[in-house]
Every structure is written in C-alpha cells, then in structure tokens.
Design a protein around this motif. Structure first.
Motif, mmCIF file in Angstrom:
data_model
loop_
_atom_site.group_PDB
_atom_site.id
_atom_site.type_symbol
_atom_site.label_atom_id
_atom_site.label_comp_id
_atom_site.label_asym_id
_atom_site.label_seq_id
_atom_site.Cartn_x
_atom_site.Cartn_y
_atom_site.Cartn_z
ATOM 1 N N ASP A 57 0.820 -1.223 0.000
ATOM 2 C CA ASP A 57 0.000 0.000 0.000
ATOM 3 C C ASP A 57 0.848 1.264 0.000
ATOM 4 O OD1 ASP A 57 -2.022 -1.839 0.150
ATOM 5 O OD2 ASP A 57 -2.961 -1.017 1.945
ATOM 6 N N CYS A 58 1.988 1.205 -0.658
ATOM 7 C CA CYS A 58 2.925 2.329 -0.680
ATOM 8 C C CYS A 58 3.253 2.776 -2.102
ATOM 9 C CB CYS A 58 4.222 1.956 0.047
ATOM 10 S SG CYS A 58 4.074 1.842 1.834
ATOM 11 N N SER A 59 2.294 2.712 -3.002
ATOM 12 C CA SER A 59 2.555 3.180 -4.362
ATOM 13 C C SER A 59 2.640 4.704 -4.381
ATOM 14 C CB SER A 59 1.457 2.683 -5.313
ATOM 15 O OG SER A 59 0.187 3.140 -4.899
ATOM 16 N N TYR A 60 3.129 5.250 -5.485
ATOM 17 C CA TYR A 60 3.352 6.689 -5.582
ATOM 18 C C TYR A 60 2.068 7.490 -5.333
ATOM 19 C CZ TYR A 60 8.031 6.128 -7.570
ATOM 20 O OH TYR A 60 9.362 5.845 -7.752
ATOM 21 N N PHE A 61 2.195 8.557 -4.573
ATOM 22 C CA PHE A 61 1.121 9.532 -4.404
ATOM 23 C C PHE A 61 1.435 10.687 -5.343
ATOM 24 C CE2 PHE A 61 -0.914 13.058 -1.876
ATOM 25 C CZ PHE A 61 -2.224 12.636 -2.099
ATOM 26 N N ARG A 62 0.722 10.747 -6.461
ATOM 27 C CA ARG A 62 1.088 11.634 -7.556
ATOM 28 C C ARG A 62 0.490 13.034 -7.407
ATOM 29 N NH1 ARG A 62 3.808 8.536 -11.066
ATOM 30 N NH2 ARG A 62 3.462 6.284 -10.977
ATOM 31 N N ASN A 63 1.017 13.967 -8.184
ATOM 32 C CA ASN A 63 0.609 15.371 -8.069
ATOM 33 C C ASN A 63 -0.886 15.563 -8.285
ATOM 34 O OD1 ASN A 63 3.172 16.338 -7.506
ATOM 35 N ND2 ASN A 63 3.689 16.683 -9.658
ATOM 36 N N CYS A 64 -1.450 14.837 -9.244
ATOM 37 C CA CYS A 64 -2.874 15.004 -9.523
ATOM 38 C C CYS A 64 -3.717 14.594 -8.312
ATOM 39 C CB CYS A 64 -3.287 14.219 -10.766
ATOM 40 S SG CYS A 64 -2.827 12.476 -10.747
ATOM 41 N N ASP A 65 -3.321 13.513 -7.643
ATOM 42 C CA ASP A 65 -4.030 13.078 -6.436
ATOM 43 C C ASP A 65 -3.825 14.082 -5.305
ATOM 44 O OD1 ASP A 65 -4.965 10.623 -7.553
ATOM 45 O OD2 ASP A 65 -2.979 9.756 -7.239
ATOM 46 N N ARG A 66 -2.609 14.569 -5.178
ATOM 47 C CA ARG A 66 -2.304 15.548 -4.124
ATOM 48 C C ARG A 66 -3.160 16.802 -4.291
ATOM 49 N NH1 ARG A 66 2.434 16.066 -5.420
ATOM 50 N NH2 ARG A 66 3.338 14.484 -4.034
ATOM 51 N N ASN A 67 -3.256 17.307 -5.511
ATOM 52 C CA ASN A 67 -4.018 18.532 -5.760
ATOM 53 C C ASN A 67 -5.490 18.355 -5.406
ATOM 54 O OD1 ASN A 67 -1.697 19.795 -6.682
ATOM 55 N ND2 ASN A 67 -2.104 19.327 -8.833
ATOM 56 N N GLU A 68 -6.036 17.186 -5.720
ATOM 57 C CA GLU A 68 -7.441 16.926 -5.395
ATOM 58 C C GLU A 68 -7.658 16.800 -3.895
ATOM 59 O OE1 GLU A 68 -10.007 17.010 -7.502
ATOM 60 O OE2 GLU A 68 -8.574 17.525 -9.085
ATOM 61 N N MET A 69 -6.715 16.171 -3.198
ATOM 62 C CA MET A 69 -6.858 16.022 -1.752
ATOM 63 C C MET A 69 -6.727 17.362 -1.041
ATOM 64 S SD MET A 69 -7.903 13.264 -0.537
ATOM 65 C CE MET A 69 -7.607 13.719 1.179
ATOM 66 N N LEU A 70 -5.912 18.255 -1.561
ATOM 67 C CA LEU A 70 -5.788 19.588 -0.954
ATOM 68 C C LEU A 70 -7.120 20.334 -1.031
ATOM 69 C CD1 LEU A 70 -2.257 20.668 -2.250
ATOM 70 C CD2 LEU A 70 -2.892 20.086 0.103
ATOM 71 N N LYS A 71 -7.869 20.115 -2.088
ATOM 72 C CA LYS A 71 -9.212 20.700 -2.193
ATOM 73 C C LYS A 71 -10.152 20.041 -1.190
ATOM 74 C CE LYS A 71 -8.822 21.153 -7.244
ATOM 75 N NZ LYS A 71 -9.427 20.669 -8.521
ATOM 76 N N LEU A 72 -10.101 18.724 -1.136
ATOM 77 C CA LEU A 72 -11.043 17.960 -0.320
ATOM 78 C C LEU A 72 -10.830 18.194 1.169
ATOM 79 C CD1 LEU A 72 -13.347 15.894 -0.362
ATOM 80 C CD2 LEU A 72 -11.634 14.086 -0.464
ATOM 81 N N GLU A 73 -9.577 18.339 1.603
ATOM 82 C CA GLU A 73 -9.299 18.469 3.027
ATOM 83 C C GLU A 73 -9.656 19.836 3.598
ATOM 84 O OE1 GLU A 73 -5.453 17.097 4.274
ATOM 85 O OE2 GLU A 73 -6.160 15.022 4.205
ATOM 86 N N LYS A 74 -10.070 20.752 2.753
ATOM 87 C CA LYS A 74 -10.521 22.052 3.250
ATOM 88 C C LYS A 74 -11.864 21.929 3.964
ATOM 89 C CE LYS A 74 -8.084 24.811 -0.232
ATOM 90 N NZ LYS A 74 -8.211 25.725 -1.406
ATOM 91 N N SER A 75 -12.631 20.893 3.624
ATOM 92 C CA SER A 75 -13.920 20.663 4.286
ATOM 93 C C SER A 75 -14.061 19.173 4.588
ATOM 94 C CB SER A 75 -15.077 21.142 3.408
ATOM 95 O OG SER A 75 -15.011 20.530 2.122
ATOM 96 N N PRO A 76 -13.291 18.678 5.572
ATOM 97 C CA PRO A 76 -13.278 17.239 5.847
ATOM 98 C C PRO A 76 -14.636 16.724 6.338
ATOM 99 C CG PRO A 76 -12.150 18.457 7.585
ATOM 100 C CD PRO A 76 -12.444 19.429 6.497
#
Length: 239
Positions: A57-76
C-alpha cells in the motif's frame, strides 16, 4: 462515532467503499483506503505504523491526487471523503485521490512525518522503489510483532488486511499454508492488540480474498473479540 454503510454491498475496487465502522480505537472497512481517514482522526502525530498485509500500500502519491486532496481536506467530512471522485488522466478513469494502494505515502505527504516509521509485514515482494523513495518505510518479519507490541505498544498503531491470509493462484484465492488455522491466528492477534490498547484499522478486502463469503468468518472473529455485531450487519447487505 463515524459510521457509513451502503444499503447494498458491491464488489470493492481501488476506490469503492461499502462500509466504514469506527468505535473507540478500532476502525473497520472493506477498503484499506479508509485507513487514511481512521489514522488521521484517531491517533496523534509521530507514532509508528505496523502495516500487515499482502500488499505494501505504498505506491506513488502523484501530483494530480495531491491537488485533489488539498481541495477535499478544506472541508473534511466522512461521506465526502468516501464518495469524492475526479477524472484521473493517468489512469483514464474516475477515481478517488486516496486509493487502497497509495494511502500510506499520502498521509506522510500531506501531513509530513505523521507516521514516524512504517514497518511492513507483507508476504508479497516489496519493490525496491519503496525503500529508496520512502526512507521511513522498513520491512520486518512477523516474528518481531509480539516483541514490538510488548516493548513499544504506547507508540504503535496497526493496520491489518485480512488478505494477509490469502494468496492468488490462477485467479483463485486460497488460504496460505503458512497458517494451520488462520482464524485462530487472527483471534490471537486481535486479543494481543486489544490487551495493549493499540489503535487498529482492519481492512477486509473481499476482492483480494475471493469474495465476501471468505471474509465473513473473520468478521465473526472481530465480533467475538470486540463484542460487535458487524457480521449480521454486513451479511444483511450482501447481494
């Protein structure tokens, strides 16, 4: 308590979540990506994670996923986390930014050094990329587990995937011969964790165990140890 149950359970994939159950220091889901939600909301920064699984469960966490999570974590929000999808051009499909393959590096990427160490106990081969690019990740053997718990239980959290007991051969899922009685082994593990009050996330991963029928006995073992009634709840929602 944060719980989520679909009315009817489907076959899980990398993003699909049929249920999430949380009580005290225990989190349980069919999809391991919910470990991301559980640990961020249940433990404090700087603990060691012991990850017991067929897969690292340690595959790459890519930029596209990171950008989406930064949006999502603003309203957890639990439901938003479970149901959020975006179109991933690299994968050519709609998916969650946190999937069962990338949830561990995603935590430490978005929340630096959240896990001080990650100790992998996996029976599949672990790629050299993991050790090279994720210096906080180490590979250990299961024989070390009891001594680690007895010595360092106060600084540990544990992630366990039921597919640890299974292996795939020609599209068939069989119990691994290393365990004479997997349910007894699982029962002993749960009792050890419970007696040491260690935060524990359990992934059922029916898609990697040969289906829901193969994981129902393990759910019963969870019920027996923690006095839950999950098996009845899950079974009533199966097609």
């Amino acid at each position: 308590m944060n719980n989520y149950f679909k009315s009817t359970f489907n076959f899980s994939d990398h993003s699909e979540v049929n249920f999430y159950f949380e009580k005290d220091q225990i989190g349980i889901s069919d999809n391991h990506r919910m470990g991301y939600w559980f640990f961020l909301n249940k433990i404090h920064h700087g603990l060691t994670l012991i990850h017991i699984d067929t897969h690292e469960d340690c595959s790459y966490f890519r930029n596209c996923d990171r950008n989406e999570m930064l949006k999502l974590e603003k309203s957890p929000n639990l439901e938003q986390f479970i149901e959020y999808r975006y179109y991933n051009k690299n994968r050519n499909e709609s998916c969650s930014p946190i999937r069962y393959g990338n949830w561990i590096p995603a935590i430490n990427d978005l929340h630096p050094c959240f896990f001080k160490r990650v100790l992998l106990i996996c029976h599949n081969s672990v790629g050299p990329m993991i050790l090279k690019d994720l210096p906080y990740v180490e590979i250990i053997c299961e024989k070390m587990l009891s001594s680690l718990i007895e010595k360092d239980s106060s600084i540990l959290s544990i992630s366990f995937d039921v597919d640890y007991y299974f292996k795939s051969e020609q599209d068939k899922y069989l119990l691994r011969k290393e365990f004479s009685d997997p349910l007894q082994h699982f029962h002993r593990f749960l009792k050890l964790v419970k007696s040491n009050s260690i935060p524990l996330f359990i992934a059922l991963s029916p898609q990697c165990c040969g289906g829901w029928g193969n994981v129902l006995p393990f759910i019963k073992t969870i019920d027996d140890v923690f006095k839950y009634s999950l098996r009845k709840n899950v079974k009533s929602r199966l097609k």
